[in-house]
Design a protein around this motif. Structure first.
Motif, short mmCIF file in Angstrom:
data_model
loop_
_atom_site.label_atom_id
_atom_site.label_comp_id
_atom_site.label_asym_id
_atom_site.label_seq_id
_atom_site.Cartn_x
_atom_site.Cartn_y
_atom_site.Cartn_z
N GLY A 1 42.15 34.64 29.80
CA GLY A 1 42.81 35.89 30.42
C GLY A 1 42.69 36.24 31.77
N LEU A 2 42.57 35.14 32.61
CA LEU A 2 42.29 35.29 33.99
C LEU A 2 43.83 35.63 34.82
CD1 LEU A 2 39.53 32.62 34.76
CD2 LEU A 2 39.31 35.07 34.28
N SER A 3 43.74 36.40 35.53
CA SER A 3 44.85 36.54 36.22
C SER A 3 44.75 35.48 37.48
CB SER A 3 44.81 37.70 37.10
OG SER A 3 43.85 37.82 38.27
N PRO A 4 46.05 35.17 37.97
CA PRO A 4 46.15 34.12 39.08
C PRO A 4 45.05 34.26 40.21
CG PRO A 4 48.48 34.93 38.42
CD PRO A 4 47.49 35.49 37.77
N ALA A 5 45.02 35.41 40.77
CA ALA A 5 43.89 35.58 41.68
C ALA A 5 42.55 35.39 41.29
CB ALA A 5 43.96 37.11 42.26
N LEU B 1 43.40 23.68 35.37
CA LEU B 1 42.74 24.71 35.02
C LEU B 1 43.78 25.65 34.34
CD1 LEU B 1 40.59 25.08 38.10
CD2 LEU B 1 39.64 23.96 35.84
N HIS B 2 44.95 25.58 34.69
CA HIS B 2 45.83 26.85 34.43
C HIS B 2 45.88 27.35 32.87
CE1 HIS B 2 49.16 29.31 34.73
NE2 HIS B 2 49.94 28.70 33.74
N LEU B 3 46.02 26.27 31.97
CA LEU B 3 46.09 26.64 30.63
C LEU B 3 44.66 27.34 30.23
CD1 LEU B 3 47.94 23.65 28.90
CD2 LEU B 3 48.68 25.85 29.44
N GLY B 4 43.58 26.76 30.48
CA GLY B 4 42.19 27.30 30.34
C GLY B 4 42.05 28.50 30.80
N ALA B 5 42.48 28.68 32.26
CA ALA B 5 42.48 30.18 32.75
C ALA B 5 43.35 31.26 31.86
CB ALA B 5 43.15 30.13 34.23
N MET B 6 44.55 30.72 31.55
CA MET B 6 45.59 31.79 30.81
C MET B 6 44.62 32.20 29.31
SD MET B 6 49.23 30.32 31.35
CE MET B 6 49.93 31.43 30.12
N ALA B 7 44.04 31.27 28.76
CA ALA B 7 43.36 31.38 27.42
C ALA B 7 42.09 32.46 27.73
CB ALA B 7 42.77 30.07 26.84
N GLN C 1 41.82 33.05 38.78
CA GLN C 1 41.91 31.83 38.55
C GLN C 1 41.39 30.83 40.07
OE1 GLN C 1 45.08 29.83 36.89
NE2 GLN C 1 44.52 27.76 37.76
N PHE C 2 42.12 31.48 41.03
CA PHE C 2 41.85 31.09 42.11
C PHE C 2 40.37 31.23 42.61
CE2 PHE C 2 41.55 31.47 47.02
CZ PHE C 2 42.02 29.87 47.20
N LEU C 3 40.13 32.53 42.84
CA LEU C 3 38.76 33.05 43.20
C LEU C 3 37.36 32.33 42.34
CD1 LEU C 3 39.12 36.61 44.35
CD2 LEU C 3 39.06 34.64 45.60
N ARG C 4 37.45 32.34 41.14
CA ARG C 4 36.40 32.19 40.34
C ARG C 4 36.53 30.43 39.71
NH1 ARG C 4 35.90 37.37 36.13
NH2 ARG C 4 35.99 38.69 37.91
N LEU C 5 37.82 29.75 39.75
CA LEU C 5 37.82 28.44 39.34
C LEU C 5 38.12 27.59 40.40
CD1 LEU C 5 39.38 29.00 35.82
CD2 LEU C 5 36.87 28.67 36.47
N THR C 6 39.41 27.56 40.81
CA THR C 6 39.89 26.64 41.99
C THR C 6 39.13 26.75 42.94
OG1 THR C 6 42.15 27.06 41.08
CG2 THR C 6 41.98 26.09 43.28
N LEU C 7 38.88 27.73 43.71
CA LEU C 7 38.13 27.66 45.33
C LEU C 7 36.56 26.95 44.98
CD1 LEU C 7 38.24 28.29 48.08
CD2 LEU C 7 37.45 30.57 47.72
N PRO C 8 35.79 27.37 43.81
CA PRO C 8 34.53 26.85 43.81
C PRO C 8 34.58 25.22 43.72
CG PRO C 8 34.55 29.06 42.63
CD PRO C 8 36.00 28.57 42.88
#
Length: 282
Positions: A171-175, A163-169, A177-184
């Motif tokens: 404009g999501l911060s690491p926090a 998910l990292h590249l998509g999250a950077m594209a 990305q974790f709360l909205r993508l990784t955790l769900p």
């Protein structure tokens, strides 16, 4: 060739589990044949009077494991979130190193330190001896925490790579990305961490043996003394190897075996339901 080796390994594992079940069942037969089955399902453990009730120990095991997981699981998720983006990046590696180091500490050390530090605090702050359900659950939650954290850390790292590249594209911060993508998207890992942590908690012997007080009774508060099935087996086994009390231990082993099977069955069911839900959403 590799497929055959994996099949043989799986078959050997399955046969080992069946052999353990058969061993426990065989040595439990004197209990059931002797008419003690109903005696086991009572709330009274008085072996000198022929009362071999293990329900207080069953309740003690479940109370201790569930309460310990109620602390360890949210703490583990929060700690993993801190490591994977919510907290400063420079602290992630040291924190994970501390958690991994915790796995190398023998269980008896946790119990010994708690007996000399935690128990006197509880004794001074509350009534009683300090050896209680509360002392055991606080220590056990600390013991189970690395299991939860390391399982979730592995899951989060795999998802982070995807998910990292998509999250950077986006404009999501690491926090974020974790709360909205990784955790769900980590429901499978969360369930696995919960199941493995619960199995670790319900199967522990030393913490309950050293800190819980070991009174065979149904607890009514966190300050009450309790006895778990694992501690009960250790206590009886150290003093008896001939009587029906000793034979009842194999029935206790069957109960622990059943709890493990039930946890895995529930986990499998939840995974199946989750998988069907993902397909429907797709």
């Amino acid at each position: 060739m590799l497929a055959r080796l994996l099949f043989c390994a799986a078959a050997l594992s399955g046969l080992t589990v069946l052999a353990i079940f058969g061993f426990l069942l065989w040595f439990s037969l004197p209990v059931f044949q002797g008419g003690m089955a109903m005696s086991l399902l009572s709330w009274h453990w008085r072996p000198t009077e022929g009362a071999f009730g293990v329900l207080p120990m069953v309740a003690g095991s479940l109370c201790l494991a569930v309460s310990a997981m109620a602390i360890a699981f949210p703490a583990g998720v929060g700690l993993c979130g801190f490591i994977h983006g919510i907290g400063p990046a420079r602290l992630a590696s040291p924190l994970l190193g501390i958690v991994r180091f915790m796995t190398s500490i023998p269980t008896v050390v946790y119990g010994l330190v708690s007996a000399f530090l935690l128990v006197p605090l509880l004794r001074g702050g509350f009534s009683g001896s300090g050896f209680s359900w509360l002392a055991a659950l606080l220590t056990l939650s600390l013991l189970v925490l690395p299991t939860v954290v390391l399982v979730l850390d592995n899951q989060f790292r795999l998802l982070h790579e995807e998910l990292h590249l998509g999250a950077m594209a986006l404009g999501l911060s690491p926090a974020q990305q974790f709360l909205r993508l990784t955790l769900p998207l980590s429901r499978h890992g969360l369930l696995m961490a919960l199941a493995l942590g619960f199995g670790r908690a319900v199967g522990d012997t030393m913490i309950s043996l050293m800190l819980a007080g070991n009174a065979p009774q149904l607890p009514h508060s966190l300050l009450d003394s309790i006895r778990t099935l694992t501690a009960h087996i250790a206590l009886v086994l150290s003093t008896d190897s001939q009587s029906m009390a000793y034979a009842s231990l194999f029935a206790c082993g069957l109960m622990l075996f059943g709890v493990s099977v039930l946890v895995n069955a529930v986990l499998h069911r939840l995974r199946h339901v989750h998988g069907k839900g993902e397909k429907h959403r797709v």
